[in-house]
Design a protein around this motif. Structure first.
Motif, mmCIF file in Angstrom:
data_model
loop_
_atom_site.group_PDB
_atom_site.id
_atom_site.type_symbol
_atom_site.label_atom_id
_atom_site.label_comp_id
_atom_site.label_asym_id
_atom_site.label_seq_id
_atom_site.Cartn_x
_atom_site.Cartn_y
_atom_site.Cartn_z
ATOM 1 N N PHE A 94 34.076 36.838 37.075
ATOM 2 C CA PHE A 94 32.875 37.030 37.415
ATOM 3 C C PHE A 94 32.681 36.177 38.795
ATOM 4 O O PHE A 94 33.291 34.978 38.994
ATOM 5 C CB PHE A 94 31.659 35.974 36.653
ATOM 6 N N ARG A 104 26.974 37.943 36.845
ATOM 7 C CA ARG A 104 27.128 38.337 35.545
ATOM 8 C C ARG A 104 28.148 39.484 35.639
ATOM 9 O O ARG A 104 28.741 40.016 34.417
ATOM 10 C CB ARG A 104 25.754 39.103 34.975
ATOM 11 N N ARG A 105 28.813 39.871 36.790
ATOM 12 C CA ARG A 105 29.750 41.052 36.737
ATOM 13 C C ARG A 105 30.618 40.790 37.781
ATOM 14 O O ARG A 105 30.545 39.854 38.815
ATOM 15 C CB ARG A 105 29.171 42.350 37.496
ATOM 16 N N ASP A 282 33.111 43.418 33.671
ATOM 17 C CA ASP A 282 33.024 42.185 33.400
ATOM 18 C C ASP A 282 34.318 41.653 33.609
ATOM 19 O O ASP A 282 34.552 40.324 33.174
ATOM 20 C CB ASP A 282 32.549 41.972 32.101
#
Length: 298
Positions: A94, A104-105, A282
């Motif tokens: 992340f 979050r990604r 992710d």
């Protein structure tokens, strides 16, 4: 796909499709020129409305690498989009912003953006010039506002000079900041790898027998979504990844609010794939073999 097929497909991904960024410029003294490679589709981005110039490109590059665009002056766009990794965030599952805040990604790669019909893993942005607003305003990334950036840049003489050379006067506006950034990022083109020379039948474009076999397998099993020459069809797919119950990231569903789009994420380009690990939205896969194993056994 059999494990025997995987044996040949992986070398193709590693070698035939390990595409090195090929910038459409040489030196500061030469005119910057956007290249639409022969046989490629028409770019989605309308360059006629933001013509790339040498001055605009240099201004955009300066902005891209300037940490003063973040709230506390600690990170830049280039902090999470590193050239060495295809303008992704090398080695980070992340991406992290100010004060080490985790996003979050996984940061997507940045190249051939003129052909993108949308941006972000969920397609929440549909214009190259608007895209920087998302990381700028995110508290886990750059944590600032466009208005604050304009005020900060307005007192810096070298920026006033750069905006003058690019736009004809020294006024610094939010729209001009975004246009300058676009003039830089739209030039991050990848189109001159060994694979490309092979397709064009040019010198230096040879593939080994193993790589040619891998290319055939790729075209049979993978090209539905990873269309040549961009190696993406800009679609959103649910590829069967189990949801991370900590993040509860449902992807495209958060944008469209249609259950048919639950767990769909943008199909990434496979160019520069060997240097842009980790993989998926992710970053759950550290290696290409893990990616291929998911498609074979997942």
């Amino acid at each position: 796909m059999s494990k025997r097929s995987l044996k040949y497909l992986l070398p193709a991904l590693l070698w035939a499709f390990t595409l090195v960024l090929s910038f459409a410029f040489s030196t500061k003294d030469e005119d910057i020129r956007f290249v639409q490679p022969e046989g490629w589709p028409k770019p989605f981005y309308d360059l006629s409305k933001n013509k790339v110039t040498t001055a605009g490109f240099e201004l955009g590059r300066k902005l891209f690498y300037d940490p003063r665009l973040s709230g506390d002056g600690s990170i830049s766009c280039g902090s999470c989009h590193m050239q060495v990794s295809g303008f992704a965030h090398a080695g980070n599952v992340f991406s992290h912003g100010m004060n080490g805040a985790k996003g979050r990604r996984n940061s997507p790669t940045l190249f051939n953006l003129a052909w993108n019909t949308s941006f972000m893993w969920d397609g929440g942005v549909n214009n190259l010039e608007v895209q920087p607003l998302a990381p700028m305003s995110s508290v886990s990334e750059m944590g600032t506002t466009l208005e604050s950036i304009v005020r900060r840049l307005g007192v810096i003489p070298e920026y006033r000079s750069g905006f003058y050379l690019t736009f004809g006067d020294s006024a610094i506006t939010g729209q001009r900041v975004l246009k300058a950034l676009a003039q830089f990022t739209v030039m991050l083109e990848s189109y001159n790898s060994r694979y490309d020379r092979y397709v064009r039948k040019e010198q230096g474009g040879t593939l080994t027998n193993e790589e040619q076999h891998g290319l055939k397998l790729f075209r049979k099993h993978c090209e539905t979504c990873h269309n040549e020459p961009l190696f993406t069809n800009n679609s959103f797919q649910n590829i069967g990844l189990p949801i991370d119950t900590t993040l509860n990231d449902y992807g495209r569903l958060g944008i469209i609010h249609d259950m048919h789009d639950s767990l769909k994420f943008k199909t990434p380009s496979l160019r520069n794939v060997a240097v842009s690990a980790p993989y998926m939205h992710d970053g759950r896969f550290a290696t290409l073999m893990q990616v291929l194993d998911h498609y074979t056994n997942g």
